[in-house]
Design a protein around this motif. Structure first.
Motif, mmCIF file in Angstrom:
data_model
loop_
_atom_site.group_PDB
_atom_site.id
_atom_site.type_symbol
_atom_site.label_atom_id
_atom_site.label_comp_id
_atom_site.label_asym_id
_atom_site.label_seq_id
_atom_site.Cartn_x
_atom_site.Cartn_y
_atom_site.Cartn_z
ATOM 1 N N ASN A 43 37.102 50.741 25.218
ATOM 2 C CA ASN A 43 37.667 49.620 24.478
ATOM 3 C C ASN A 43 37.596 48.275 25.180
ATOM 4 N N LEU A 44 37.362 48.249 26.471
ATOM 5 C CA LEU A 44 37.251 46.988 27.197
ATOM 6 C C LEU A 44 35.772 46.746 27.485
ATOM 7 N N ALA A 45 35.160 45.931 26.657
ATOM 8 C CA ALA A 45 33.707 45.770 26.644
ATOM 9 C C ALA A 45 33.122 45.274 27.964
ATOM 10 N N GLU A 46 33.834 44.430 28.669
ATOM 11 C CA GLU A 46 33.272 43.814 29.881
ATOM 12 C C GLU A 46 33.501 44.629 31.148
ATOM 13 N N GLN A 47 34.396 45.603 31.109
ATOM 14 C CA GLN A 47 34.718 46.357 32.316
ATOM 15 C C GLN A 47 33.893 47.638 32.383
ATOM 16 N N SER A 48 33.464 47.964 33.602
ATOM 17 C CA SER A 48 32.612 49.143 33.754
ATOM 18 C C SER A 48 33.216 50.223 34.645
ATOM 19 N N GLY A 49 34.433 50.001 35.176
ATOM 20 C CA GLY A 49 35.043 51.005 36.031
ATOM 21 C C GLY A 49 36.552 51.000 35.914
ATOM 22 N N VAL A 50 37.166 52.138 36.304
ATOM 23 C CA VAL A 50 38.619 52.266 36.298
ATOM 24 C C VAL A 50 39.069 52.758 37.664
ATOM 25 N N VAL A 51 40.061 52.060 38.217
ATOM 26 C CA VAL A 51 40.654 52.388 39.507
ATOM 27 C C VAL A 51 42.103 52.789 39.251
ATOM 28 N N PHE A 52 42.547 53.894 39.836
ATOM 29 C CA PHE A 52 43.951 54.302 39.738
ATOM 30 C C PHE A 52 44.633 54.065 41.078
ATOM 31 N N GLN A 53 45.828 53.493 41.023
ATOM 32 C CA GLN A 53 46.652 53.291 42.205
ATOM 33 C C GLN A 53 48.063 53.786 41.895
ATOM 34 N N VAL A 54 48.845 54.001 42.955
ATOM 35 C CA VAL A 54 50.253 54.360 42.805
ATOM 36 C C VAL A 54 51.059 53.301 43.543
ATOM 37 N N ALA B 146 46.948 53.465 47.522
ATOM 38 C CA ALA B 146 45.999 54.521 47.197
ATOM 39 C C ALA B 146 46.662 55.576 46.316
ATOM 40 N N TYR B 147 45.886 56.173 45.423
ATOM 41 C CA TYR B 147 46.380 57.229 44.538
ATOM 42 C C TYR B 147 46.507 58.510 45.339
ATOM 43 N N GLU B 148 47.740 59.023 45.430
ATOM 44 C CA GLU B 148 48.018 60.273 46.141
ATOM 45 C C GLU B 148 48.892 61.146 45.250
ATOM 46 N N SER B 149 48.434 62.341 44.965
ATOM 47 C CA SER B 149 49.237 63.310 44.215
ATOM 48 C C SER B 149 49.097 64.662 44.904
ATOM 49 N N GLU B 150 49.726 65.676 44.334
ATOM 50 C CA GLU B 150 49.582 67.022 44.888
ATOM 51 C C GLU B 150 48.151 67.523 44.738
ATOM 52 N N ASN B 151 47.423 66.966 43.753
ATOM 53 C CA ASN B 151 46.096 67.463 43.430
ATOM 54 C C ASN B 151 44.946 66.583 43.883
ATOM 55 N N PHE B 152 45.172 65.274 43.947
ATOM 56 C CA PHE B 152 44.087 64.337 44.228
ATOM 57 C C PHE B 152 44.511 63.272 45.233
ATOM 58 N N SER B 153 43.516 62.738 45.915
ATOM 59 C CA SER B 153 43.729 61.633 46.839
ATOM 60 C C SER B 153 42.521 60.704 46.728
ATOM 61 N N PHE B 154 42.777 59.464 46.280
ATOM 62 C CA PHE B 154 41.701 58.476 46.139
ATOM 63 C C PHE B 154 42.045 57.249 46.974
ATOM 64 N N GLY B 155 41.041 56.609 47.522
ATOM 65 C CA GLY B 155 41.248 55.358 48.236
ATOM 66 C C GLY B 155 41.817 54.295 47.296
ATOM 67 N N ARG B 156 42.398 53.259 47.879
ATOM 68 C CA ARG B 156 43.072 52.224 47.089
ATOM 69 C C ARG B 156 42.174 51.583 46.040
ATOM 70 N N TYR B 157 40.908 51.394 46.346
ATOM 71 C CA TYR B 157 39.985 50.755 45.403
ATOM 72 C C TYR B 157 38.874 51.697 44.939
ATOM 73 N N TYR B 158 39.140 52.997 45.024
ATOM 74 C CA TYR B 158 38.176 54.000 44.587
ATOM 75 C C TYR B 158 37.999 53.916 43.067
ATOM 76 N N VAL B 159 36.752 53.802 42.631
ATOM 77 C CA VAL B 159 36.474 53.762 41.194
ATOM 78 C C VAL B 159 36.438 55.194 40.690
#
Length: 108
Positions: free
Chosen positions: A73-84, A88-101
């Motif tokens: 739905n966002l025509a100009e954006q090509s990536g999504v980054v999740f943060q907490v 950085a995104y940290e859960s029991e299941n996943f760990s992503f760097g702060r700017y990980y796409v």
């Protein structure tokens, strides 16, 4: 896809996505969604779904649904980054760097 009026504001779009996920039984804790260059940064609250309370496959499905909906739905954006809470995104299941796409649309 949603009405074009929502395509400029990721926070409005996030409300629709969260409503849809809530209908499926997932109450998502999203603090904000902001456009940062070619990416949308989705900042989640700690201690809320999908960061806690889900098994790996469920968490992945929720993250995928949010990311794909934003990219569709966002025509100009090509990536999504999740943060907490801005970190950085940290859960029991996943760990992503702060700017990980997390998800990238290579067709844009």
């Amino acid at each position: 896809m949603v009405e074009s009026g929502f395509t400029d504001d990721p926070n409005e779009l996030i409300l629709l996505i969260c409503d849809s996920l809530e209908d499926a039984g997932y109450e998502i804790g999203i603090k904000s969604a902001v456009i940062d260059g070619e990416n949308v940064v989705v900042d989640l609250y700690s201690g809320t779904c999908p960061v806690t309370g889900l098994v790996r496959d469920e968490e992945k499905a929720v993250l995928d649904a949010i990311a794909q909906s934003l990219l569709d739905n966002l025509a100009e954006q090509s990536g999504v980054v999740f943060q907490v809470m801005g970190e950085a995104y940290e859960s029991e299941n996943f760990s992503f760097g702060r700017y990980y796409v997390y998800m990238k649309n290579h067709h844009k």
